[in-house]
Design a protein around this motif. Sequence first.
Motif, PDB file in Angstrom:
ATOM      1  N   LEU A 271      -7.142  -7.706   4.847  1.00 41.85           N
ATOM      2  CA  LEU A 271      -6.147  -7.618   4.023  1.00 41.85           C
ATOM      3  C   LEU A 271      -6.347  -7.077   2.679  1.00 41.85           C
ATOM      4  CD1 LEU A 271      -3.320  -8.892   3.743  1.00 41.85           C
ATOM      5  CD2 LEU A 271      -4.359 -10.875   2.554  1.00 41.85           C
ATOM      6  N   ARG A 272      -7.425  -7.072   2.264  1.00 39.03           N
ATOM      7  CA  ARG A 272      -7.879  -6.437   0.893  1.00 39.03           C
ATOM      8  C   ARG A 272      -7.912  -4.759   1.249  1.00 39.03           C
ATOM      9  NH1 ARG A 272     -12.622 -10.779  -0.952  1.00 39.03           N
ATOM     10  NH2 ARG A 272     -11.043 -12.496  -1.468  1.00 39.03           N
ATOM     11  N   TRP A 273      -8.230  -4.618   2.295  1.00 39.71           N
ATOM     12  CA  TRP A 273      -8.485  -3.184   2.563  1.00 39.71           C
ATOM     13  C   TRP A 273      -7.038  -2.350   2.586  1.00 39.71           C
ATOM     14  CZ3 TRP A 273      -6.977  -0.576   7.745  1.00 39.71           C
ATOM     15  CH2 TRP A 273      -7.199   0.505   7.696  1.00 39.71           C
ATOM     16  N   LEU A 274      -5.891  -3.348   3.297  1.00 36.84           N
ATOM     17  CA  LEU A 274      -4.519  -2.843   3.180  1.00 36.84           C
ATOM     18  C   LEU A 274      -4.009  -2.932   1.891  1.00 36.84           C
ATOM     19  CD1 LEU A 274      -3.221  -4.942   6.441  1.00 36.84           C
ATOM     20  CD2 LEU A 274      -3.483  -2.459   6.033  1.00 36.84           C
ATOM     21  N   SER A 275      -4.560  -3.733   1.148  1.00 35.52           N
ATOM     22  CA  SER A 275      -4.088  -4.066  -0.314  1.00 35.52           C
ATOM     23  C   SER A 275      -4.526  -2.645  -1.222  1.00 35.52           C
ATOM     24  CB  SER A 275      -4.465  -5.185  -1.231  1.00 35.52           C
ATOM     25  OG  SER A 275      -4.105  -5.034  -2.451  1.00 35.52           O
ATOM     26  N   SER A 276      -5.825  -2.305  -0.957  1.00 35.79           N
ATOM     27  CA  SER A 276      -6.403  -0.910  -1.477  1.00 35.79           C
ATOM     28  C   SER A 276      -5.485   0.197  -1.097  1.00 35.79           C
ATOM     29  CB  SER A 276      -7.734  -0.816  -1.222  1.00 35.79           C
ATOM     30  OG  SER A 276      -8.495  -2.034  -1.784  1.00 35.79           O
ATOM     31  N   ILE A 277      -5.146   0.232   0.242  1.00 38.41           N
ATOM     32  CA  ILE A 277      -4.550   1.403   0.630  1.00 38.41           C
ATOM     33  C   ILE A 277      -2.858   1.551  -0.002  1.00 38.41           C
ATOM     34  CG2 ILE A 277      -3.337   2.376   2.721  1.00 38.41           C
ATOM     35  CD1 ILE A 277      -5.892   1.485   4.543  1.00 38.41           C
ATOM     36  N   THR A 278      -2.519   0.155  -0.134  1.00 35.90           N
ATOM     37  CA  THR A 278      -1.183   0.127  -0.898  1.00 35.90           C
ATOM     38  C   THR A 278      -1.153   0.758  -2.355  1.00 35.90           C
ATOM     39  OG1 THR A 278      -0.757  -1.621   0.600  1.00 35.90           O
ATOM     40  CG2 THR A 278       0.641  -1.379  -1.436  1.00 35.90           C
ATOM     41  N   VAL A 279      -2.304   0.110  -3.136  1.00 38.53           N
ATOM     42  CA  VAL A 279      -2.136   0.847  -4.394  1.00 38.53           C
ATOM     43  C   VAL A 279      -2.474   2.141  -4.478  1.00 38.53           C
ATOM     44  CG1 VAL A 279      -3.826   0.642  -6.536  1.00 38.53           C
ATOM     45  CG2 VAL A 279      -3.356  -1.539  -5.009  1.00 38.53           C
ATOM     46  N   ALA A 280      -3.391   2.626  -3.381  1.00 39.51           N
ATOM     47  CA  ALA A 280      -3.840   4.142  -3.349  1.00 39.51           C
ATOM     48  C   ALA A 280      -2.211   4.836  -3.085  1.00 39.51           C
ATOM     49  CB  ALA A 280      -4.867   4.572  -2.592  1.00 39.51           C
ATOM     50  N   ALA A 281      -1.708   4.555  -2.040  1.00 41.14           N
ATOM     51  CA  ALA A 281      -0.339   5.169  -1.602  1.00 41.14           C
ATOM     52  C   ALA A 281       0.787   5.043  -2.983  1.00 41.14           C
ATOM     53  CB  ALA A 281       0.158   4.264  -0.299  1.00 41.14           C
ATOM     54  N   VAL A 282       0.793   3.955  -3.437  1.00 41.20           N
ATOM     55  CA  VAL A 282       1.673   3.992  -4.563  1.00 41.20           C
ATOM     56  C   VAL A 282       1.300   4.836  -5.722  1.00 41.20           C
ATOM     57  CG1 VAL A 282       2.581   2.489  -6.455  1.00 41.20           C
ATOM     58  CG2 VAL A 282       2.422   1.542  -4.175  1.00 41.20           C
ATOM     59  N   LEU A 283       0.236   5.157  -6.181  1.00 40.21           N
ATOM     60  CA  LEU A 283      -0.471   5.900  -7.048  1.00 40.21           C
ATOM     61  C   LEU A 283      -0.367   7.151  -6.599  1.00 40.21           C
ATOM     62  CD1 LEU A 283      -1.813   5.833  -9.679  1.00 40.21           C
ATOM     63  CD2 LEU A 283      -3.970   5.870  -8.404  1.00 40.21           C
ATOM     64  N   MET A 284      -0.393   7.540  -5.477  1.00 32.76           N
ATOM     65  CA  MET A 284      -0.212   8.984  -4.825  1.00 32.76           C
ATOM     66  C   MET A 284       1.278   9.374  -5.035  1.00 32.76           C
ATOM     67  SD  MET A 284      -0.854  10.550  -1.377  1.00 32.76           S
ATOM     68  CE  MET A 284      -2.849  10.141  -1.321  1.00 32.76           C
TER      69      MET A 284
END
Length: 604
Positions: A271-284
């Motif tokens: 779940l934390r891995w998905l959270s990090s991906i989400t933050v990276a995707a939103v930032l990108m």
Amino acid sequence: MSAPGRTRGSSTRYQQMTKAERRASLRLLGTLLKPYTWQLVGLSTIVVLAQLASVAGPAIIAWGIDNGIPALLEGRATPAIAASVAHIVAALVAGGLMYVFTRWNMTIGQNMLFGLRKRLFLHSQRLDMKFHETYASGRTVARQTSDMDALAQLLNSGLDIMVGSVLQMVFTLTLIVTMDVPSGVVMAGLLVPATMLTVWFQKRSSVIYRQIQTNSARLISHFVETVSGIRAVKSYRRQQANGEQYEQLAEDHRQSALRSIHLFGIYQPTLRWLSSITVAAVLMVGGFRVLGEELQVGVLIALVLYARRFFQPIDEIANFYNTFQSAVAALEKISGLMAEKSSVTDPEDPVELENVQGEIVFDRAAFRYDEDLPLALRPTSMHVAAGQTVAIVGSTGAGKSTIAKLMARFYDVTDGSITLDGVDLQDMSLDTLTNNIVMVTQESYLFSGSVANNIAIGNPAATREQIEAAAAIIGADTFINELPDGFDTDVRARGGRMSAGQRQLVSFARAFLADPNVLILDEATSSLDAPTEAMVQEGLEELLGNRTAFIIAHRLSTVMIADRVFVVDDGQIVEDGTPDELIAAGGQFSQLHQAWQDSLSDTQ
């Protein structure tokens, strides 16, 4: 071919039972929540306002960056100051509301638990002897301990998670979509695998947490029963065997806990891995939109902050689901105990007795302990006049104690009837019955507390002088006065500070103080040694007095003071007469009497 059918039938019955248990547990939860309906509405309102204040923080930061900084460059500090003050106020409001919520919610939860504990305790005392002789004491203790603890966690954190975390997700996603639709689409897309992961986790965790709850209850039950039966454990050197059994139960509990840890080890990092991906995707996505001047920098920062927060409620909900499953399992067990019905109950319109004399009549009374067991008492008719002392003798398992339990209404007869002064025992209230019929058992159980308090159980309204007088008449005052604090001495758990004979004397004093019209002594002198029995014999005669009395005993020294003797064999009365008449008749009682006389000769 029949086996699979039976398996499917058993599975169906199990599913039906589980559904019924779930409905019963939800009904019980509903009764707990109903008195607090409006308070729960108020708590929910506080949670909504607290979450609104909490999620407003990043939006205020975004406005401060996009409006306050340009204003500062122009020499105007008001927007930046306004944003700072607004952020502080939002934080204070959120914190203050959560403080009020926590205090209020905890108070309501503890009040609910207090009411449930009291109901469960009183209900377990009202249940009949059949229940207590079949339902393990350790399981009853588990209902009041580990199951209550699991339910407490639900009541303490349930509303915050169920309302607060869900609202936090809804408000966060709403603000993200409002600020930037593409970023909202990215969030929604990554929400799908997170939801699938959470569903996978919940299905497996529900099974594991039920196992943990069950294994915990088994551990407690085994521990309680071992401690309760410590004399038998030591007498038969069961320490090693009990230790091995406890070790196996503890291992089962450990393995289920390890499975839970393993499941968490997969779920939370993923779940934390998905959270990090989400933050990276939103930032990108947001970064490219800032470069294209389609999005402001402050809004991008707010989106990243919201993205970091978005998965926190999912984690909280998933963790709460385990608490919820444990609480549901506990609630099912508690509701199962609460659903137990006593077969011995008060009649709807009880008959009130006045000027009770103590006449006992059995009219073809019969009894079996269970439907698939043979009759413990065959159809029996007998008439005992008021004031008569009757001894009941016979071999072990003949049915003596069954007669006593039926008169004390620990059980109700299967057929026929038993009357007191012409009134069926089942037609009078249990309080009336207890006021008129008292049984002293072989166990002579004493509760923690003083000697005086234990005697006063017979009559809670008795004065100290009456308590001491009752002990003196029975002959218990001599040893009581020699105790460290006399009548105020703490007998300790189960009367462990006293010998078996001393405990029996205290139980006699208790019965004397109760002053019943009918007294039943079920092997009540079996714990007395010869010197103590001789000492208590005079007190026993005082205890019997002019009341109707039934003496169940193996020792004929006690039986010989009776006006009448019943000899019971195979669940029926086979001899009836005075001690002298039965001795002269040459039957079973005569043989018992001769064996007693021979034993006296051998000891001289």
